[in-house]
Motif scaffolding. Structure first.
Motif, PDB file in Angstrom:
ATOM      1  N   UNK A 141       4.241  -5.010  -3.216  1.00 23.70           N
ATOM      2  CA  UNK A 141       3.893  -3.932  -2.301  1.00 23.70           C
ATOM      3  C   UNK A 141       3.649  -4.491  -0.906  1.00 23.70           C
ATOM      4  N   UNK A 142       3.940  -3.688   0.066  1.00 25.26           N
ATOM      5  CA  UNK A 142       3.752  -4.102   1.451  1.00 25.26           C
ATOM      6  C   UNK A 142       2.309  -3.904   1.863  1.00 25.26           C
ATOM      7  N   UNK A 143       2.065  -4.025   3.153  1.00 20.35           N
ATOM      8  CA  UNK A 143       0.710  -3.873   3.690  1.00 20.35           C
ATOM      9  C   UNK A 143       0.149  -2.495   3.343  1.00 20.35           C
ATOM     10  N   UNK A 144      -1.182  -2.388   3.231  1.00 20.82           N
ATOM     11  CA  UNK A 144      -1.782  -1.120   2.839  1.00 20.82           C
ATOM     12  C   UNK A 144      -1.672  -0.048   3.911  1.00 20.82           C
ATOM     13  N   UNK A 145      -1.557   1.187   3.458  1.00 18.77           N
ATOM     14  CA  UNK A 145      -1.600   2.341   4.353  1.00 18.77           C
ATOM     15  C   UNK A 145      -2.553   3.343   3.721  1.00 18.77           C
ATOM     16  N   UNK A 146      -3.540   3.790   4.475  1.00 21.35           N
ATOM     17  CA  UNK A 146      -4.513   4.754   3.982  1.00 21.35           C
ATOM     18  C   UNK A 146      -4.115   6.137   4.479  1.00 21.35           C
ATOM     19  N   UNK A 147      -4.018   7.080   3.546  1.00 16.57           N
ATOM     20  CA  UNK A 147      -3.674   8.452   3.905  1.00 16.57           C
ATOM     21  C   UNK A 147      -4.859   9.357   3.557  1.00 16.57           C
ATOM     22  N   UNK A 148      -4.873  10.549   4.114  1.00 19.74           N
ATOM     23  CA  UNK A 148      -5.944  11.501   3.825  1.00 19.74           C
ATOM     24  C   UNK A 148      -5.889  11.929   2.362  1.00 19.74           C
ATOM     25  N   UNK A 149      -7.049  12.299   1.835  1.00 19.60           N
ATOM     26  CA  UNK A 149      -7.140  12.737   0.448  1.00 19.60           C
ATOM     27  C   UNK A 149      -6.217  13.922   0.193  1.00 19.60           C
ATOM     28  N   UNK A 150      -5.564  13.895  -0.961  1.00 15.15           N
ATOM     29  CA  UNK A 150      -4.696  15.000  -1.375  1.00 15.15           C
ATOM     30  C   UNK A 150      -5.289  15.611  -2.639  1.00 15.15           C
ATOM     31  N   UNK A 151      -5.615  16.912  -2.623  1.00  9.57           N
ATOM     32  CA  UNK A 151      -6.250  17.522  -3.796  1.00  9.57           C
ATOM     33  C   UNK A 151      -5.372  17.545  -5.044  1.00  9.57           C
ATOM     34  N   UNK A 152      -4.093  17.210  -4.912  1.00  7.02           N
ATOM     35  CA  UNK A 152      -3.228  17.175  -6.101  1.00  7.02           C
ATOM     36  C   UNK A 152      -3.370  15.867  -6.881  1.00  7.02           C
ATOM     37  N   UNK A 153      -4.037  14.865  -6.304  1.00  7.70           N
ATOM     38  CA  UNK A 153      -4.105  13.567  -6.985  1.00  7.70           C
ATOM     39  C   UNK A 153      -4.700  13.629  -8.385  1.00  7.70           C
ATOM     40  N   UNK A 154      -5.805  14.362  -8.633  1.00  7.26           N
ATOM     41  CA  UNK A 154      -6.323  14.406 -10.008  1.00  7.26           C
ATOM     42  C   UNK A 154      -5.329  14.980 -11.018  1.00  7.26           C
ATOM     43  N   UNK A 155      -4.574  16.012 -10.632  1.00  4.03           N
ATOM     44  CA  UNK A 155      -3.612  16.588 -11.580  1.00  4.03           C
ATOM     45  C   UNK A 155      -2.441  15.638 -11.809  1.00  4.03           C
ATOM     46  N   UNK A 156      -2.042  14.907 -10.773  1.00  2.39           N
ATOM     47  CA  UNK A 156      -1.006  13.881 -10.949  1.00  2.39           C
ATOM     48  C   UNK A 156      -1.494  12.833 -11.939  1.00  2.39           C
ATOM     49  N   UNK A 157      -2.723  12.380 -11.745  1.00  5.44           N
ATOM     50  CA  UNK A 157      -3.292  11.384 -12.654  1.00  5.44           C
ATOM     51  C   UNK A 157      -3.368  11.922 -14.075  1.00  5.44           C
ATOM     52  N   UNK A 158      -3.764  13.175 -14.230  1.00  6.49           N
ATOM     53  CA  UNK A 158      -3.886  13.769 -15.570  1.00  6.49           C
ATOM     54  C   UNK A 158      -2.535  13.789 -16.284  1.00  6.49           C
ATOM     55  N   UNK A 213      -4.777  -5.592   8.697  1.00  6.35           N
ATOM     56  CA  UNK A 213      -3.763  -6.277   7.893  1.00  6.35           C
ATOM     57  C   UNK A 213      -2.414  -5.563   7.918  1.00  6.35           C
ATOM     58  N   UNK A 214      -2.179  -4.757   8.955  1.00  6.32           N
ATOM     59  CA  UNK A 214      -0.961  -3.944   9.031  1.00  6.32           C
ATOM     60  C   UNK A 214       0.315  -4.774   9.016  1.00  6.32           C
ATOM     61  N   UNK A 215       0.269  -5.982   9.537  1.00  8.55           N
ATOM     62  CA  UNK A 215       1.471  -6.806   9.575  1.00  8.55           C
ATOM     63  C   UNK A 215       1.634  -7.710   8.366  1.00  8.55           C
ATOM     64  N   UNK A 216       0.754  -7.577   7.398  1.00  5.06           N
ATOM     65  CA  UNK A 216       0.783  -8.468   6.230  1.00  5.06           C
ATOM     66  C   UNK A 216       1.957  -8.136   5.310  1.00  5.06           C
ATOM     67  N   UNK A 217       2.422  -9.153   4.606  1.00  3.22           N
ATOM     68  CA  UNK A 217       3.513  -8.964   3.660  1.00  3.22           C
ATOM     69  C   UNK A 217       3.020  -8.381   2.337  1.00  3.22           C
ATOM     70  N   UNK A 218       1.716  -8.460   2.099  1.00  3.96           N
ATOM     71  CA  UNK A 218       1.123  -7.909   0.882  1.00  3.96           C
ATOM     72  C   UNK A 218      -0.288  -7.437   1.226  1.00  3.96           C
ATOM     73  N   UNK A 219      -1.035  -6.942   0.231  1.00  5.59           N
ATOM     74  CA  UNK A 219      -2.400  -6.562   0.579  1.00  5.59           C
ATOM     75  C   UNK A 219      -3.446  -7.347  -0.192  1.00  5.59           C
ATOM     76  N   UNK A 220      -3.143  -8.612  -0.464  1.00  7.73           N
ATOM     77  CA  UNK A 220      -4.112  -9.489  -1.120  1.00  7.73           C
ATOM     78  C   UNK A 220      -5.372  -9.685  -0.271  1.00  7.73           C
ATOM     79  N   UNK A 221      -5.191  -9.976   1.019  1.00  9.19           N
ATOM     80  CA  UNK A 221      -6.356 -10.206   1.878  1.00  9.19           C
ATOM     81  C   UNK A 221      -7.149  -8.916   2.075  1.00  9.19           C
ATOM     82  N   UNK A 222      -6.462  -7.795   2.146  1.00  7.90           N
ATOM     83  CA  UNK A 222      -7.107  -6.486   2.221  1.00  7.90           C
ATOM     84  C   UNK A 222      -7.983  -6.274   0.978  1.00  7.90           C
TER      85      UNK A 222
END
Length: 196
Positions: free
Chosen positions: A1-18, A167-176
């Motif tokens: 995976x590439x560098x992390x990107x944080x997005x706003x909460x999506x109310x559909x996430x619990x149903x996706x997880x279910x 860490x936007x320019x990182x190749x992974x998100x280990x340090x994050x």
């Protein structure tokens, strides 16, 4: 995976997880793997909390199954064994031991599925942990603490956004990931973990 990107909460996430939890439990049961517990964990499991758009699911098993057999069971659902981008990538083969926990119980199997069928997420991350993993209990306690404490959840989101930018320019998100652990170390005492 590439560098992390944080997005706003999506109310559909619990149903996706279910949906994914039901599929995973069904596939495991059909193969003879008994899941003791299946939980939606991580930031996408905390209402209102911004997160990377990947749903994290935790499966607890009595003992870790054979890796090749488990990989074969999960492959039809699109999962593949996750490999760290570095030899010491945290959370891939072993979780980062929590202070005062037994490091021998942190072995795990990590799987990843990149999905196009779910518009609100980019993928599903599956953490297969031993039932006696103290880290498994920690992630549930941490999730529940953030759900119950909006102020702490807000601090955590601000930290994650700052770290993602750093860490936007990182190749992974280990340090994050390692940097987030410092927040968890401080949170552990506030949460009252380990639980009595």
């Amino acid at each position: 995976m590439a560098a992390p990107e944080i997005v706003s909460y999506d109310p559909s996430w619990p149903s996706v997880a279910q949906r994914w939890m039901l599929r995973i439990v069904s596939d495991l049961a059909a193969s003879g793997v008994h899941a003791l517990a299946v939980e939606h964990i991580g930031s996408t499991a905390v209402p209102g909390l911004g997160a990377k758009p990947y749903v994290d699911i935790q499966v607890l098993v009595p003992r870790l199954p054979d890796e090749e057999a488990m990989t074969a069971v999960l492959a039809p659902a699109g999962f593949s064994r996750a490999r760290g981008s570095r030899a010491d990538s945290p959370g891939v083969d072993f979780d980062i031991p929590r202070p005062e926990s037994d490091p021998r119980h942190h072995e795990k199997l990590l799987y990843f599925q990149e999905t196009e069928s779910e518009p609100s997420v980019r993928g599903v991350i599956l953490h297969v942990r031993r039932a006696d993993s103290s880290f498994a209990d920690f992630v549930l306690s941490f999730r529940d603490w953030l759900r119950a404490d909006p102020a702490s959840a807000g601090k955590y989101e601000r930290l994650k956004r700052a770290l993602a930018k750093q860490h936007a320019g990182a190749a992974d998100y280990d340090d994050y990931t390692r940097a987030k652990s410092e927040f968890m170390d401080r949170a552990q005492q506030a949460m009252g973990w380990p639980r009595a």
